[in-house]
Design a protein around this motif. Structure first.
Motif, PDB file in Angstrom:
ATOM      1  N   ALA A   1       0.823  -1.214   0.000  1.00  0.00           N
ATOM      2  CA  ALA A   1       0.000   0.000   0.000  1.00  0.00           C
ATOM      3  C   ALA A   1       0.857   1.264   0.000  1.00  0.00           C
ATOM      4  O   ALA A   1       0.552   2.224  -0.715  1.00  0.00           O
ATOM      5  CB  ALA A   1      -0.933  -0.014   1.208  1.00  0.00           C
ATOM      6  N   HIS A   2       1.945   1.273   0.784  1.00  0.00           N
ATOM      7  CA  HIS A   2       2.771   2.488   0.832  1.00  0.00           C
ATOM      8  C   HIS A   2       3.484   2.711  -0.501  1.00  0.00           C
ATOM      9  O   HIS A   2       3.757   3.866  -0.878  1.00  0.00           O
ATOM     10  CB  HIS A   2       3.776   2.412   1.985  1.00  0.00           C
ATOM     11  CG  HIS A   2       4.875   1.403   1.812  1.00  0.00           C
ATOM     12  ND1 HIS A   2       6.046   1.699   1.151  1.00  0.00           N
ATOM     13  CD2 HIS A   2       4.967   0.116   2.206  1.00  0.00           C
ATOM     14  CE1 HIS A   2       6.827   0.620   1.146  1.00  0.00           C
ATOM     15  NE2 HIS A   2       6.193  -0.349   1.776  1.00  0.00           N
ATOM     16  N   GLU A   3       3.754   1.639  -1.253  1.00  0.00           N
ATOM     17  CA  GLU A   3       4.354   1.803  -2.583  1.00  0.00           C
ATOM     18  C   GLU A   3       3.325   2.319  -3.573  1.00  0.00           C
ATOM     19  O   GLU A   3       3.652   3.125  -4.460  1.00  0.00           O
ATOM     20  CB  GLU A   3       4.949   0.476  -3.038  1.00  0.00           C
ATOM     21  CG  GLU A   3       6.146   0.052  -2.198  1.00  0.00           C
ATOM     22  CD  GLU A   3       6.679  -1.324  -2.534  1.00  0.00           C
ATOM     23  OE1 GLU A   3       7.909  -1.473  -2.636  1.00  0.00           O
ATOM     24  OE2 GLU A   3       5.860  -2.266  -2.679  1.00  0.00           O
TER      25      GLU A   3
ATOM     26  N   ASP B   1       0.893   4.293  -2.747  1.00  0.00           N
ATOM     27  CA  ASP B   1       0.746   5.709  -2.397  1.00  0.00           C
ATOM     28  C   ASP B   1       1.897   6.541  -2.942  1.00  0.00           C
ATOM     29  O   ASP B   1       1.698   7.676  -3.402  1.00  0.00           O
ATOM     30  CB  ASP B   1       0.674   5.868  -0.874  1.00  0.00           C
ATOM     31  CG  ASP B   1      -0.677   5.451  -0.300  1.00  0.00           C
ATOM     32  OD1 ASP B   1      -1.666   5.451  -1.043  1.00  0.00           O
ATOM     33  OD2 ASP B   1      -0.726   5.130   0.900  1.00  0.00           O
ATOM     34  N   SER B   2       3.111   6.030  -2.878  1.00  0.00           N
ATOM     35  CA  SER B   2       4.265   6.836  -3.278  1.00  0.00           C
ATOM     36  C   SER B   2       4.504   6.823  -4.781  1.00  0.00           C
ATOM     37  O   SER B   2       4.985   7.827  -5.342  1.00  0.00           O
ATOM     38  CB  SER B   2       5.530   6.338  -2.554  1.00  0.00           C
ATOM     39  OG  SER B   2       5.834   5.000  -2.910  1.00  0.00           O
TER      40      SER B   2
ATOM     41  N   ASP C   1      -1.672   1.367   8.404  1.00  0.00           N
ATOM     42  CA  ASP C   1      -0.547   1.488   7.481  1.00  0.00           C
ATOM     43  C   ASP C   1      -0.715   0.599   6.260  1.00  0.00           C
ATOM     44  O   ASP C   1       0.067   0.705   5.308  1.00  0.00           O
ATOM     45  CB  ASP C   1       0.762   1.125   8.193  1.00  0.00           C
ATOM     46  CG  ASP C   1       1.191   2.185   9.193  1.00  0.00           C
ATOM     47  OD1 ASP C   1       0.725   3.339   9.064  1.00  0.00           O
ATOM     48  OD2 ASP C   1       1.994   1.865  10.089  1.00  0.00           O
TER      49      ASP C   1
ATOM     50  N   HIS D   1      -3.633   0.557   4.570  1.00  0.00           N
ATOM     51  CA  HIS D   1      -4.577   1.243   3.695  1.00  0.00           C
ATOM     52  C   HIS D   1      -3.823   2.121   2.693  1.00  0.00           C
ATOM     53  O   HIS D   1      -2.734   2.621   2.986  1.00  0.00           O
ATOM     54  CB  HIS D   1      -5.548   2.102   4.513  1.00  0.00           C
ATOM     55  CG  HIS D   1      -6.651   1.325   5.145  1.00  0.00           C
ATOM     56  ND1 HIS D   1      -6.632   0.913   6.451  1.00  0.00           N
ATOM     57  CD2 HIS D   1      -7.840   0.876   4.632  1.00  0.00           C
ATOM     58  CE1 HIS D   1      -7.740   0.248   6.741  1.00  0.00           C
ATOM     59  NE2 HIS D   1      -8.492   0.210   5.648  1.00  0.00           N
ATOM     60  N   ARG D   2      -4.438   2.320   1.547  1.00  0.00           N
ATOM     61  CA  ARG D   2      -3.885   3.215   0.518  1.00  0.00           C
ATOM     62  C   ARG D   2      -4.362   4.629   0.838  1.00  0.00           C
ATOM     63  O   ARG D   2      -5.457   5.035   0.447  1.00  0.00           O
ATOM     64  CB  ARG D   2      -4.338   2.742  -0.862  1.00  0.00           C
ATOM     65  CG  ARG D   2      -3.936   1.291  -1.120  1.00  0.00           C
ATOM     66  CD  ARG D   2      -4.517   0.732  -2.405  1.00  0.00           C
ATOM     67  NE  ARG D   2      -4.263  -0.703  -2.501  1.00  0.00           N
ATOM     68  CZ  ARG D   2      -4.666  -1.476  -3.503  1.00  0.00           C
ATOM     69  NH1 ARG D   2      -5.358  -0.939  -4.511  1.00  0.00           N
ATOM     70  NH2 ARG D   2      -4.392  -2.765  -3.519  1.00  0.00           N
ATOM     71  N   LYS D   3      -3.549   5.354   1.554  1.00  0.00           N
ATOM     72  CA  LYS D   3      -3.991   6.600   2.167  1.00  0.00           C
ATOM     73  C   LYS D   3      -4.186   7.736   1.173  1.00  0.00           C
ATOM     74  O   LYS D   3      -4.816   8.744   1.502  1.00  0.00           O
ATOM     75  CB  LYS D   3      -3.007   6.998   3.266  1.00  0.00           C
ATOM     76  CG  LYS D   3      -2.974   5.981   4.409  1.00  0.00           C
ATOM     77  CD  LYS D   3      -1.972   6.355   5.491  1.00  0.00           C
ATOM     78  CE  LYS D   3      -1.918   5.298   6.569  1.00  0.00           C
ATOM     79  NZ  LYS D   3      -0.888   5.577   7.603  1.00  0.00           N
ATOM     80  N   THR D   4      -3.664   7.603  -0.039  1.00  0.00           N
ATOM     81  CA  THR D   4      -3.902   8.624  -1.050  1.00  0.00           C
ATOM     82  C   THR D   4      -5.231   8.393  -1.772  1.00  0.00           C
ATOM     83  O   THR D   4      -5.616   9.198  -2.611  1.00  0.00           O
ATOM     84  CB  THR D   4      -2.754   8.621  -2.092  1.00  0.00           C
ATOM     85  OG1 THR D   4      -2.637   7.316  -2.647  1.00  0.00           O
ATOM     86  CG2 THR D   4      -1.448   9.026  -1.434  1.00  0.00           C
ATOM     87  N   TRP D   5      -5.931   7.285  -1.455  1.00  0.00           N
ATOM     88  CA  TRP D   5      -7.196   6.964  -2.102  1.00  0.00           C
ATOM     89  C   TRP D   5      -8.351   7.571  -1.293  1.00  0.00           C
ATOM     90  O   TRP D   5      -8.205   7.895  -0.116  1.00  0.00           O
ATOM     91  CB  TRP D   5      -7.367   5.452  -2.202  1.00  0.00           C
ATOM     92  CG  TRP D   5      -6.441   4.826  -3.191  1.00  0.00           C
ATOM     93  CD1 TRP D   5      -5.139   5.188  -3.445  1.00  0.00           C
ATOM     94  CD2 TRP D   5      -6.727   3.735  -4.063  1.00  0.00           C
ATOM     95  NE1 TRP D   5      -4.606   4.382  -4.415  1.00  0.00           N
ATOM     96  CE2 TRP D   5      -5.555   3.478  -4.806  1.00  0.00           C
ATOM     97  CE3 TRP D   5      -7.846   2.945  -4.260  1.00  0.00           C
ATOM     98  CZ2 TRP D   5      -5.475   2.468  -5.754  1.00  0.00           C
ATOM     99  CZ3 TRP D   5      -7.775   1.933  -5.201  1.00  0.00           C
ATOM    100  CH2 TRP D   5      -6.598   1.700  -5.945  1.00  0.00           C
TER     101      TRP D   5
END
Length: 222
Positions: free
Chosen positions: A87-89, A91-92, A213, A215-219
């Motif tokens: 997920a953090h990848e 997002d980035s 952490d 979750h896809r926080k940019t979604w």
């Protein structure tokens, strides 16, 4: 009427064109709110491969049936792998680049056993190839890292091409296992049932408890 089972028809056409080693590639988790995107790769030699009864697009199979097929798929494939992007990848990097990362992780691993000549990619979007870069004057530059295979997208390949269907099953089973493991850590989100997708109860839990952490926080989560 039930959908026709996938066959080796196109893979054998490719073999007749000189592509002796063919990889089927499919992704799962693209639309999920949490967890990785996962890409399955199955590499075969179409001239010697036999049909594999029971394998279909993973979405058409019950979980227990998918899991039971894994040993047969692993034994049938000349090489296989599943790659993930967390997920953090996502997002980035953005979703398409994360899919490429997961796909190249899978292909690199599988190609360590057998290098494909041709890659069949499910869908109509080539998210696997590195895009050409544009310079300051707007001209197109070649991709930085050429790959040793030819790639072609094919709509609904997971329903018609056996190698792609097999790859979809590998990716689905492995990603589901990841989500069920995470569900034990975060039971409120119901990931063992929704696999990270945006059900009403999942979104309600995000409102109540906030994103994790994973979750896809940019979604748009809620």
């Amino acid at each position: 009427m039930a959908a026709a089972a996938p066959t080796l028809g196109w893979e054998r056409e490719l073999a007749a064109q000189g592509y002796a080693v063919v990889a089927g590639c499919d992704e799962v988790g693209r639309g999920s709110l949490a967890g990785p995107v996962s890409v399955g790769v199955v590499i075969i030699r179409p001239e010697t491969a036999v049909e594999l009864p029971g394998v279909k697009d993973s979405k058409l199979l019950r979980p227990a049936v998918r899991e039971a097929l894994i040993p047969d798929i692993l034994a049938w494939a000349d090489a296989s792998a599943v790659g993930h992007a967390a997920a953090h990848e996502i997002d980035s990097l953005g979703l398409v680049s994360a899919l490429r990362l997961a796909g190249m992780r899978a292909l690199t691993q599988a190609a360590g056993t057998l290098m494909p000549d041709f890659v069949i990619l499910d869908g109509n979007q080539d998210w696997l190839s590195e895009p050409a870069q544009a310079d300051l004057f707007g001209s197109s530059l070649p991709a930085a890292a050429p790959v040793p295979w030819t790639l072609q997208t094919r709509i609904k390949a997971d329903m018609s091409c056996l190698s792609v269907a097999a790859a979809s099953v590998l990716a689905k089973v492995e990603r589901d296992a990841i989500m069920m493991g995470l569900a034990e850590m975060y039971p409120a989100f119901g990931w063992d049932a929704n696999m990270g997708y945006g059900t009403a109860s999942h979104r309600a839990a995000i409102v109540a408890d906030g994103p994790t952490d994973f979750h896809r926080k940019t979604w748009r989560l809620v």
